[in-house]
Scaffold this motif. Structure first.
Motif, PDB file in Angstrom:
ATOM      1  N   MET A   1       0.835  -1.190   0.000  1.00 42.73           N
ATOM      2  CA  MET A   1       0.000   0.000   0.000  1.00 42.73           C
ATOM      3  C   MET A   1       0.880   1.255   0.000  1.00 42.73           C
ATOM      4  N   SER A   2       0.522   2.260  -0.773  1.00 45.43           N
ATOM      5  CA  SER A   2       1.342   3.459  -0.925  1.00 45.43           C
ATOM      6  C   SER A   2       1.391   4.272   0.361  1.00 45.43           C
ATOM      7  N   ILE A   3       2.514   4.941   0.554  1.00 44.83           N
ATOM      8  CA  ILE A   3       2.674   5.833   1.699  1.00 44.83           C
ATOM      9  C   ILE A   3       1.884   7.110   1.458  1.00 44.83           C
ATOM     10  N   ARG A   4       1.116   7.516   2.462  1.00 48.88           N
ATOM     11  CA  ARG A   4       0.360   8.772   2.397  1.00 48.88           C
ATOM     12  C   ARG A   4       0.842   9.770   3.452  1.00 48.88           C
ATOM     13  N   LEU A   5       1.314   9.248   4.589  1.00 52.18           N
ATOM     14  CA  LEU A   5       1.674  10.096   5.725  1.00 52.18           C
ATOM     15  C   LEU A   5       3.133   9.873   6.104  1.00 52.18           C
ATOM     16  N   ILE A   6       3.869  10.964   6.259  1.00 51.94           N
ATOM     17  CA  ILE A   6       5.253  10.900   6.728  1.00 51.94           C
ATOM     18  C   ILE A   6       5.360  11.745   7.986  1.00 51.94           C
ATOM     19  N   THR A   7       5.864  11.155   9.059  1.00 51.40           N
ATOM     20  CA  THR A   7       6.099  11.915  10.287  1.00 51.40           C
ATOM     21  C   THR A   7       7.599  11.961  10.567  1.00 51.40           C
ATOM     22  N   PHE A   8       8.002  13.063  11.201  1.00 50.53           N
ATOM     23  CA  PHE A   8       9.420  13.304  11.448  1.00 50.53           C
ATOM     24  C   PHE A   8       9.684  13.597  12.916  1.00 50.53           C
ATOM     25  N   ASP A   9      10.781  13.074  13.401  1.00 50.42           N
ATOM     26  CA  ASP A   9      11.402  13.560  14.616  1.00 50.42           C
ATOM     27  C   ASP A   9      12.062  14.895  14.278  1.00 50.42           C
ATOM     28  N   LEU A  10      12.410  15.693  15.307  1.00 49.91           N
ATOM     29  CA  LEU A  10      13.069  16.982  15.061  1.00 49.91           C
ATOM     30  C   LEU A  10      14.538  16.970  15.485  1.00 49.91           C
ATOM     31  N   ASP A  11      14.770  16.859  16.796  1.00 48.33           N
ATOM     32  CA  ASP A  11      16.140  16.951  17.317  1.00 48.33           C
ATOM     33  C   ASP A  11      17.015  15.836  16.771  1.00 48.33           C
ATOM     34  N   GLU A 174      -0.149   1.057   7.720  1.00 46.83           N
ATOM     35  CA  GLU A 174       0.654   0.626   6.575  1.00 46.83           C
ATOM     36  C   GLU A 174       0.816   1.722   5.520  1.00 46.83           C
ATOM     37  N   GLN A 175       0.124   2.838   5.697  1.00 43.13           N
ATOM     38  CA  GLN A 175       0.256   3.970   4.779  1.00 43.13           C
ATOM     39  C   GLN A 175       1.169   5.059   5.338  1.00 43.13           C
ATOM     40  N   ALA A 176       1.849   4.767   6.434  1.00 37.29           N
ATOM     41  CA  ALA A 176       2.625   5.799   7.119  1.00 37.29           C
ATOM     42  C   ALA A 176       4.054   5.343   7.378  1.00 37.29           C
ATOM     43  N   VAL A 177       4.942   6.323   7.436  1.00 36.26           N
ATOM     44  CA  VAL A 177       6.340   6.065   7.765  1.00 36.26           C
ATOM     45  C   VAL A 177       6.826   7.182   8.671  1.00 36.26           C
ATOM     46  N   GLU A 222      17.809  11.770   0.610  1.00 32.26           N
ATOM     47  CA  GLU A 222      17.651  10.407   0.109  1.00 32.26           C
ATOM     48  C   GLU A 222      16.219   9.901   0.239  1.00 32.26           C
ATOM     49  N   LEU A 223      15.397  10.606   0.996  1.00 29.91           N
ATOM     50  CA  LEU A 223      14.064  10.093   1.317  1.00 29.91           C
ATOM     51  C   LEU A 223      13.125  10.007   0.107  1.00 29.91           C
ATOM     52  N   PRO A 224      13.036  11.028  -0.746  1.00 25.31           N
ATOM     53  CA  PRO A 224      12.110  10.901  -1.882  1.00 25.31           C
ATOM     54  C   PRO A 224      12.369   9.676  -2.754  1.00 25.31           C
ATOM     55  N   LYS A 225      13.639   9.384  -3.043  1.00 28.34           N
ATOM     56  CA  LYS A 225      13.945   8.213  -3.861  1.00 28.34           C
ATOM     57  C   LYS A 225      13.564   6.924  -3.135  1.00 28.34           C
ATOM     58  N   LEU A 226      13.824   6.866  -1.837  1.00 27.69           N
ATOM     59  CA  LEU A 226      13.449   5.686  -1.075  1.00 27.69           C
ATOM     60  C   LEU A 226      11.945   5.438  -1.166  1.00 27.69           C
ATOM     61  N   LEU A 227      11.161   6.490  -0.996  1.00 29.37           N
ATOM     62  CA  LEU A 227       9.704   6.336  -1.073  1.00 29.37           C
ATOM     63  C   LEU A 227       9.273   5.917  -2.463  1.00 29.37           C
ATOM     64  N   LEU A 228       9.939   6.445  -3.488  1.00 32.53           N
ATOM     65  CA  LEU A 228       9.631   6.053  -4.860  1.00 32.53           C
ATOM     66  C   LEU A 228       9.957   4.591  -5.096  1.00 32.53           C
ATOM     67  N   ASP A 229      11.074   4.131  -4.548  1.00 32.68           N
ATOM     68  CA  ASP A 229      11.442   2.716  -4.681  1.00 32.68           C
ATOM     69  C   ASP A 229      10.414   1.835  -3.995  1.00 32.68           C
ATOM     70  N   TRP A 230       9.955   2.246  -2.827  1.00 35.93           N
ATOM     71  CA  TRP A 230       8.932   1.465  -2.115  1.00 35.93           C
ATOM     72  C   TRP A 230       7.664   1.374  -2.961  1.00 35.93           C
ATOM     73  N   ARG A 231       7.293   2.488  -3.587  1.00 35.09           N
ATOM     74  CA  ARG A 231       6.084   2.483  -4.403  1.00 35.09           C
ATOM     75  C   ARG A 231       6.249   1.514  -5.574  1.00 35.09           C
ATOM     76  N   GLY A 232       7.460   1.493  -6.154  1.00 37.92           N
ATOM     77  CA  GLY A 232       7.707   0.610  -7.281  1.00 37.92           C
ATOM     78  C   GLY A 232       7.655  -0.861  -6.913  1.00 37.92           C
ATOM     79  N   ASN A 233       7.992  -1.146  -5.641  1.00 37.85           N
ATOM     80  CA  ASN A 233       7.978  -2.534  -5.194  1.00 37.85           C
ATOM     81  C   ASN A 233       6.595  -2.961  -4.694  1.00 37.85           C
TER      82      ASN A 233
END
Length: 233
Positions: A1-11, A174-177, A222-233
């Protein structure tokens, strides 16, 4: 299932935290020396003892780092002989001085370009155990929400912040990272809540836990390419 939500730590994910905190501590000490001279050279050990006492008495303070620092200052100033009302006022002023200095961070150069790209394709959110405020740093427009342990009363790795993020982001697990630098708080916490977890590891240190992140990156670029690779798989 495609990623829709991305959450980030800050520090230590968007900036290196240690230099900022060390500088803020110095600014705070200088301010106290000028405005609260009775405090004198208050020993670090005494501050540590106050912290342990407060957290033992009220365990939720462990996740409320701003309130904990305020309380430590109040107790230290009270112990130095300042009346309660004056101690409270000085503690609040001192805390604001510290907080202002704490936000003097050097954001990693790839953070804003990456966030700008991702915000056009995904819902972005923040999950932090710290007291950095993206509004003070010019990053707020990239995010749909910010979840802070201070406000929730509980922090990572507890699943509650991640479940709140899923609710606010309108996503299934499963739509979040989640992306962060801390093995337990960010990686284990996110995975236990059903999210994928990407370890931010700019120093390329060895992973030592008995579980694995779903991926690791050395920079946010590096994150956009990683997400694109996940979508391709």
């Amino acid at each position: 299932m495609s990623i829709r939500l991305i959450t980030f730590d800050l520090d230590d994910t968007f900036w290196e935290t240690k230099p900022a905190i060390q500088s803020a501590e110095t600014v705070l000490r200088d301010w106290l020396a000028k405005h609260a001279p009775r405090l004198g050279e208050f020993p670090v050990e005494a501050l540590g003892a106050i912290r342990r006492m407060l957290v033992e008495r009220e365990p939720t303070l462990r996740h409320r780092v701003s309130e904990l620092r305020r309380r430590i200052l109040q107790h230290a100033l009270g112990d130095a002989g300042y009346p309660r009302e004056e101690a409270d006022e000085l503690a609040e002023r001192a805390f604001q001085v510290f907080l202002d200095a704490r936000h003097e961070v050097e954001i990693f150069p790839d953070v804003q370009p990456t966030l700008e790209f991702l915000a056009n394709h995904y819902t972005l959110g923040v999950i932090t155990n710290g007291n950095a405020d993206v509004r003070r740093l010019g990053l707020a427009d990239y995010f749909q929400f910010t979840l802070c342990a201070e406000e929730l009363g509980i922090g990572k790795p507890d699943p509650h912040p991640f479940r709140q993020a899923l609710r606010l982001g309108g996503a299934l697990p499963e739509q979040a990272v989640h992306i962060g630098d801390h093995a337990e708080d960010d990686i284990a916490g996110a995975q236990q809540a059903g999210l994928r977890a990407v370890w931010f590891n700019p120093g390329q240190i060895a992973w030592t836990q008995d579980y694995q992140p779903d991926a690791q990156i050395r920079s946010l670029a590096e994150l956009p390419k990683l997400l694109l690779d996940w979508r391709g798989n």
